[in-house]
Design a protein around this motif. Structure first.
Motif, mmCIF file in Angstrom:
data_model
loop_
_atom_site.group_PDB
_atom_site.id
_atom_site.type_symbol
_atom_site.label_atom_id
_atom_site.label_comp_id
_atom_site.label_asym_id
_atom_site.label_seq_id
_atom_site.Cartn_x
_atom_site.Cartn_y
_atom_site.Cartn_z
ATOM 1 N N GLN A 365 64.056 -13.428 -6.545
ATOM 2 C CA GLN A 365 64.548 -12.642 -5.413
ATOM 3 C C GLN A 365 65.703 -11.742 -5.840
ATOM 4 O OE1 GLN A 365 64.618 -16.409 -3.010
ATOM 5 N NE2 GLN A 365 64.107 -15.035 -1.313
ATOM 6 N N ASP A 366 66.624 -12.298 -6.617
ATOM 7 C CA ASP A 366 67.755 -11.490 -7.115
ATOM 8 C C ASP A 366 67.273 -10.435 -8.107
ATOM 9 O OD1 ASP A 366 69.593 -12.840 -5.573
ATOM 10 O OD2 ASP A 366 70.139 -14.252 -7.155
ATOM 11 N N ILE A 367 66.310 -10.808 -8.938
ATOM 12 C CA ILE A 367 65.775 -9.851 -9.913
ATOM 13 C C ILE A 367 65.110 -8.680 -9.197
ATOM 14 C CG2 ILE A 367 63.990 -9.545 -11.688
ATOM 15 C CD1 ILE A 367 64.657 -12.389 -12.643
ATOM 16 N N PHE A 368 64.414 -8.973 -8.087
ATOM 17 C CA PHE A 368 63.813 -7.895 -7.312
ATOM 18 C C PHE A 368 64.876 -6.970 -6.734
ATOM 19 C CE2 PHE A 368 62.863 -6.330 -3.033
ATOM 20 C CZ PHE A 368 61.859 -5.431 -3.336
ATOM 21 N N LEU A 369 65.949 -7.535 -6.181
ATOM 22 C CA LEU A 369 67.003 -6.706 -5.598
ATOM 23 C C LEU A 369 67.666 -5.822 -6.660
ATOM 24 C CD1 LEU A 369 68.658 -9.270 -3.148
ATOM 25 C CD2 LEU A 369 67.130 -7.364 -2.577
ATOM 26 N N GLU A 370 67.831 -6.367 -7.851
ATOM 27 C CA GLU A 370 68.396 -5.576 -8.945
ATOM 28 C C GLU A 370 67.443 -4.447 -9.331
ATOM 29 O OE1 GLU A 370 69.146 -8.320 -12.070
ATOM 30 O OE2 GLU A 370 70.735 -9.385 -10.983
ATOM 31 N N TYR A 371 66.151 -4.763 -9.390
ATOM 32 C CA TYR A 371 65.163 -3.732 -9.697
ATOM 33 C C TYR A 371 65.184 -2.640 -8.636
ATOM 34 C CZ TYR A 371 60.686 -1.366 -9.257
ATOM 35 O OH TYR A 371 59.735 -0.409 -9.083
ATOM 36 N N GLU A 372 65.213 -3.049 -7.371
ATOM 37 C CA GLU A 372 65.189 -2.074 -6.278
ATOM 38 C C GLU A 372 66.389 -1.144 -6.341
ATOM 39 O OE1 GLU A 372 63.776 -2.155 -1.740
ATOM 40 O OE2 GLU A 372 65.364 -3.602 -2.183
ATOM 41 N N SER A 373 67.551 -1.695 -6.617
ATOM 42 C CA SER A 373 68.750 -0.868 -6.730
ATOM 43 C C SER A 373 68.644 0.104 -7.893
ATOM 44 C CB SER A 373 69.983 -1.768 -6.913
ATOM 45 O OG SER A 373 71.149 -0.994 -7.086
ATOM 46 N N ARG A 374 68.114 -0.371 -9.005
ATOM 47 C CA ARG A 374 67.991 0.462 -10.208
ATOM 48 C C ARG A 374 66.999 1.610 -10.005
ATOM 49 N NH1 ARG A 374 66.867 -3.344 -13.112
ATOM 50 N NH2 ARG A 374 64.625 -3.126 -13.459
ATOM 51 N N VAL A 375 65.831 1.285 -9.452
ATOM 52 C CA VAL A 375 64.814 2.320 -9.282
ATOM 53 C C VAL A 375 65.236 3.320 -8.213
ATOM 54 C CG1 VAL A 375 63.385 1.197 -7.510
ATOM 55 C CG2 VAL A 375 62.319 2.694 -9.189
ATOM 56 N N LYS A 401 61.737 6.255 3.855
ATOM 57 C CA LYS A 401 60.807 5.376 4.558
ATOM 58 C C LYS A 401 60.634 4.038 3.866
ATOM 59 C CE LYS A 401 58.027 9.127 6.566
ATOM 60 N NZ LYS A 401 56.729 9.840 6.490
ATOM 61 N N ILE A 402 60.730 4.013 2.546
ATOM 62 C CA ILE A 402 60.385 2.778 1.834
ATOM 63 C C ILE A 402 61.593 2.008 1.310
ATOM 64 C CG2 ILE A 402 58.152 3.719 1.165
ATOM 65 C CD1 ILE A 402 59.238 4.118 -1.665
ATOM 66 N N TYR A 403 62.752 2.639 1.188
ATOM 67 C CA TYR A 403 63.903 1.966 0.586
ATOM 68 C C TYR A 403 64.322 0.773 1.454
ATOM 69 C CZ TYR A 403 68.618 1.236 -1.281
ATOM 70 O OH TYR A 403 69.744 0.692 -1.838
ATOM 71 N N ARG A 404 64.334 -0.400 0.838
ATOM 72 C CA ARG A 404 64.748 -1.650 1.486
ATOM 73 C C ARG A 404 63.958 -1.931 2.758
ATOM 74 N NH1 ARG A 404 71.367 -1.956 0.632
ATOM 75 N NH2 ARG A 404 71.282 -2.240 -1.621
ATOM 76 N N ARG A 405 62.696 -1.580 2.758
ATOM 77 C CA ARG A 405 61.873 -1.871 3.924
ATOM 78 C C ARG A 405 61.640 -3.375 4.050
ATOM 79 N NH1 ARG A 405 56.122 -2.329 2.817
ATOM 80 N NH2 ARG A 405 55.744 -2.226 0.582
ATOM 81 N N LYS A 406 61.348 -3.798 5.258
ATOM 82 C CA LYS A 406 61.128 -5.224 5.558
ATOM 83 C C LYS A 406 59.672 -5.528 5.906
ATOM 84 C CE LYS A 406 65.485 -6.085 5.040
ATOM 85 N NZ LYS A 406 65.930 -6.779 3.791
ATOM 86 N N LYS A 407 58.847 -4.456 6.005
ATOM 87 C CA LYS A 407 57.442 -4.700 6.327
ATOM 88 C C LYS A 407 56.595 -3.576 5.778
ATOM 89 C CE LYS A 407 57.783 -2.549 10.913
ATOM 90 N NZ LYS A 407 57.517 -2.734 12.339
#
Length: 407
Positions: A365-375, A401-407
């Motif tokens: 989960q943390d690795i995904f958040l780091e990836y999301e921030s980087r990309v 539209k897609i940044y930090r989306r929840k669905k």
């Protein structure tokens, strides 16, 4: 405060406005507020741009709502035309017409409509500064709905191959007792509808051949992506070691990125009378966004709330080559690897829980958040370097539209 300053202040986020007021009263507040403002300002500049992005460029949220309403109305017209079009000599009985109408209503308009609306939004951004009449706007809606029709076709067939249970807060179409595997033909029919719609509305347009080539190319790429996914899934169930990032990106690029991100913008470009060959770099950025989007989807399939995303994730049970298992195979130790091999791809809830426990132990989960921030930072930097303002705004609207989306 002058009129211009007041206007600017009224358009700033509340945190920014409050900070400016504090600075005016006490210069010493600058340092204390700087850290908090940095992220908010990055969001303001990175996603909205100087013109406020897609929504601002079309007149704000009110116009965005109106655009959606006009888009939704276009569906009813297209559905009626398909059900009553005699050009194809469809000898519809009342029963068959009722079936097709129900099938379309159940599968085509029920999602977020982001892909279809992206055609309209992108077209309007390309036409900034020029008048768009009702006919041109409707043609953008038509191609937007073609994207939604293609999406519906893909989902109907994909749910069958994945043995999925829910889609968009409802039972999958094939799970309905009166439907079953006849849904296979329905999925094919939905794709045929796209060709019929394009022929009806664009046959006399000078860009008709380019439009048909685009749709044929995207259709082939999407089908090849699905094939790669299925082949990798079935062999991967026996050998998880084959689940690597290169293969994953290849699947995602063809199965998701082309039709979800490139196709809507390419349709808007053709409607605007330009050559797609002049926008190769734009395609590359959109494909990268598509990969990011699918990684989000994989994450939400496991860790998202089914009440929010509208479906129950089954990637683990279906032994999908998802981003999470790819990461786990890179990071797992011998003990964790054993658990993955023993439990991945099994429908037993206990096995699914074991896999998710390994994901949590590996801090995915943390690795995904780091990836999301980087990309996100990389995409913002790439977009800001784009010289064409309309293209820049289109890309910002997609990212928003897609940044930090929840669905």
């Amino acid at each position: 405060m002058g009129a211009l300053a007041a206007t600017i202040a009224s358009r700033l986020p509340s945190g920014v406005s409050a900070a400016l007021a504090a600075v005016a009263a006490s210069p010493g507040e600058v340092a204390r507020r700087a850290a908090g403002l940095e992220e908010e300002l990055r969001e303001l500049v990175g996603l909205r741009g100087r013109g406020g992005g897609a929504e601002q460029g079309q007149g704000g949220d009110g116009d965005g709502k109106m655009t959606r309403e006009r888009f939704v109305r276009a569906y009813e017209r297209l559905k009626s035309e398909l059900l009553n079009d005699r050009a194809f000599n469809f000898d519809f009985t009342p029963e068959t017409r009722q079936w097709v109408a129900k099938m379309m209503d159940y599968n085509v308009p029920g999602g977020k409509l982001n892909r279809g609306l992206s055609v309209v939004d992108s077209y309007m951004l390309l036409r900034q500064g020029t008048e768009v009449d009702d006919e041109d706007f409707y043609l953008a809606c038509v191609l937007g709905w073609c994207v939604e029709w293609l999406q519906a076709s893909a989902l109907v067939l994909d749910d069958i191959t994945d043995n999925a249970y829910t889609r968009r807060d409802n039972l999958c179409w094939y799970k309905l007792p009166t439907v079953g595997l006849s849904a296979i033909n329905d999925g094919v029919l939905l794709k045929c509808h796209v060709q019929a719609i394009i022929k009806r509305y664009f046959k006399e347009k000078f860009y008709f051949l380019d439009l048909m080539e685009l749709w044929n190319e995207i259709g082939l790429q999407t089908a090849m992506g699905q094939m790669l996914d299925l082949i990798t899934t079935h062999t991967g169930a026996k050998d998880l070691a084959r689940y690597r990032i290169q293969g994953y990106r290849r699947i995602v690029k063809y199965k998701t990125s082309y039709y979800s991100f490139y196709l809507p913008v390419a349709c808007a470009l053709l409607l605007n009378g330009v050559r797609l060959s002049d926008y190769v770099e734009l395609k590359n950025v959109l494909i990268e966004m598509g990969v990011y989007f699918q990684i989000q989807d994989d994450y939400l399939d496991c860790f998202g709330d089914p009440e929010v995303i509208g479906k129950v994730g089954t990637d683990i049970e279906d032994y999908k080559c998802s981003w999470l298992i790819v990461q786990a195979m890179e990071l797992a130790n011998e003990s964790e690897m054993k658990i993955l091999y023993e439990n991945y791809g099994k429908s037993d809830p206990k096995c699914v829980a074991e896999v998710k426990n390994v994901y949590r132990e590996l801090d995915l989960q943390d690795i995904f958040l780091e990836y999301e921030s980087r990309v996100y930072k990389h995409l913002v930097s790439t977009i800001d370097a784009e010289q064409d303002r309309a293209i820049r705004d289109i890309l910002k609207s997609f990212l928003k539209k897609i940044y930090r989306r929840k669905k």
